[in-house]
Motif scaffolding. Structure first.
Motif, PDB file in Angstrom:
ATOM      1  N   TRP A  28      -9.460 110.101  73.021  1.00 12.84           N
ATOM      2  CA  TRP A  28     -10.644 109.413  72.606  1.00 12.84           C
ATOM      3  C   TRP A  28     -10.659 109.551  70.755  1.00 12.84           C
ATOM      4  O   TRP A  28     -11.085 108.592  69.973  1.00 12.84           O
ATOM      5  CB  TRP A  28     -11.907 109.760  73.195  1.00 12.84           C
ATOM      6  N   HIS A  32     -10.559 107.073  67.646  1.00 15.12           N
ATOM      7  CA  HIS A  32     -11.902 106.800  67.109  1.00 15.12           C
ATOM      8  C   HIS A  32     -12.331 107.632  65.967  1.00 15.12           C
ATOM      9  O   HIS A  32     -13.230 108.409  65.850  1.00 15.12           O
ATOM     10  CB  HIS A  32     -12.978 106.954  68.211  1.00 15.12           C
ATOM     11  N   PRO A  36     -16.514 109.899  64.492  1.00 16.36           N
ATOM     12  CA  PRO A  36     -16.748 110.117  65.670  1.00 16.36           C
ATOM     13  C   PRO A  36     -17.883 110.901  66.114  1.00 16.36           C
ATOM     14  O   PRO A  36     -18.068 111.975  65.278  1.00 16.36           O
ATOM     15  CB  PRO A  36     -15.234 111.011  66.286  1.00 16.36           C
ATOM     16  N   GLU A 148     -12.862  98.624  75.609  1.00 14.15           N
ATOM     17  CA  GLU A 148     -12.573  98.624  74.250  1.00 14.15           C
ATOM     18  C   GLU A 148     -11.510  97.553  73.905  1.00 14.15           C
ATOM     19  O   GLU A 148     -11.329  97.364  72.755  1.00 14.15           O
ATOM     20  CB  GLU A 148     -12.728  99.662  73.416  1.00 14.15           C
TER      21      GLU A 148
END
Length: 198
Positions: A28, A32, A36, A148
């Motif tokens: 993740w 990102h 983040p 996403e």
């Protein structure tokens, strides 16, 4: 991420973590990088509101796993709300995107007679396509990646790279490169008729 999620050191093998959530958090964070936050990571990784201690344990295990292979302070908290991941930690999808972008830029400038340079482009793309081990995030069940559109974006990225290799290889008469590229597609999507037809 171009297959089952795993963490590899460049030329040094797999990095092991005790908690699978730590690998998910690392994925993740890698995807990102633009500011983040702890709350965004918690929302993405858990369907329910988790305790601060749970998130802290997952983040600590991520840091511990990376430290065990000599990568101290490459991930963690910048402050209470902001997380960070060092630029040196990259995904195979990022590598593929970069090489594909460079390849398409170089190809736009190539003349038909530039066979040697075309072969260099093919070689670079095939090298990165060799990192494809399966469907992106295979068997991981990362709901955030599907929600996403990241998974489908990576499938498109691999498919575009394969098309690029096959188009150039056909012009150069390089059947071996075409086979290597389409085998990446078949690893991602076994039995896919589009890749079988190549």
């Amino acid at each position: 991420v171009l297959g089952p999620g795993e963490v590899q050191q460049r030329d040094a093998g797999e990095v092991r973590f005790r908690k699978s959530k730590s690998v998910e958090l690392l994925c993740w964070l890698a995807l990102h990088r633009d500011r983040p936050t702890t709350s965004a990571a918690r929302t993405a990784l858990w369907e329910i509101d988790v305790e601060d201690a749970t998130f802290h344990n997952v983040l600590s295990e991520l840091r511990r796993g990376l430290s065990s292979v000599g990568h101290d302070d490459v991930a963690g908290r910048a402050n209470k709300q902001r997380l960070f991941l060092a630029d040196g930690v990259v995904t195979d999808a990022e590598l593929l995107r970069t090489v594909l972008r460079e390849a398409e830029s170089r190809l736009a400038e190539l003349q038909e007679a530039d066979v040697r340079e075309a072969r260099e482009v093919i070689e670079q793309l095939v090298s990165v396509l060799s990192l494809v081990r399966g469907l992106p995030f295979a068997d991981a069940g990362y709901a955030w990646a599907d929600a996403e559109g990241i998974t489908s974006t990576f499938v498109w990225l691999v498919t575009r790279a394969i098309d690029c290799v096959c188009d150039i290889a056909a012009q150069c008469g390089d059947e071996a490169a075409m086979l290597e590229a389409t085998s990446a597609g078949l690893r991602m999507s076994p039995g896919d008729e589009v890749f079988l037809a190549r």
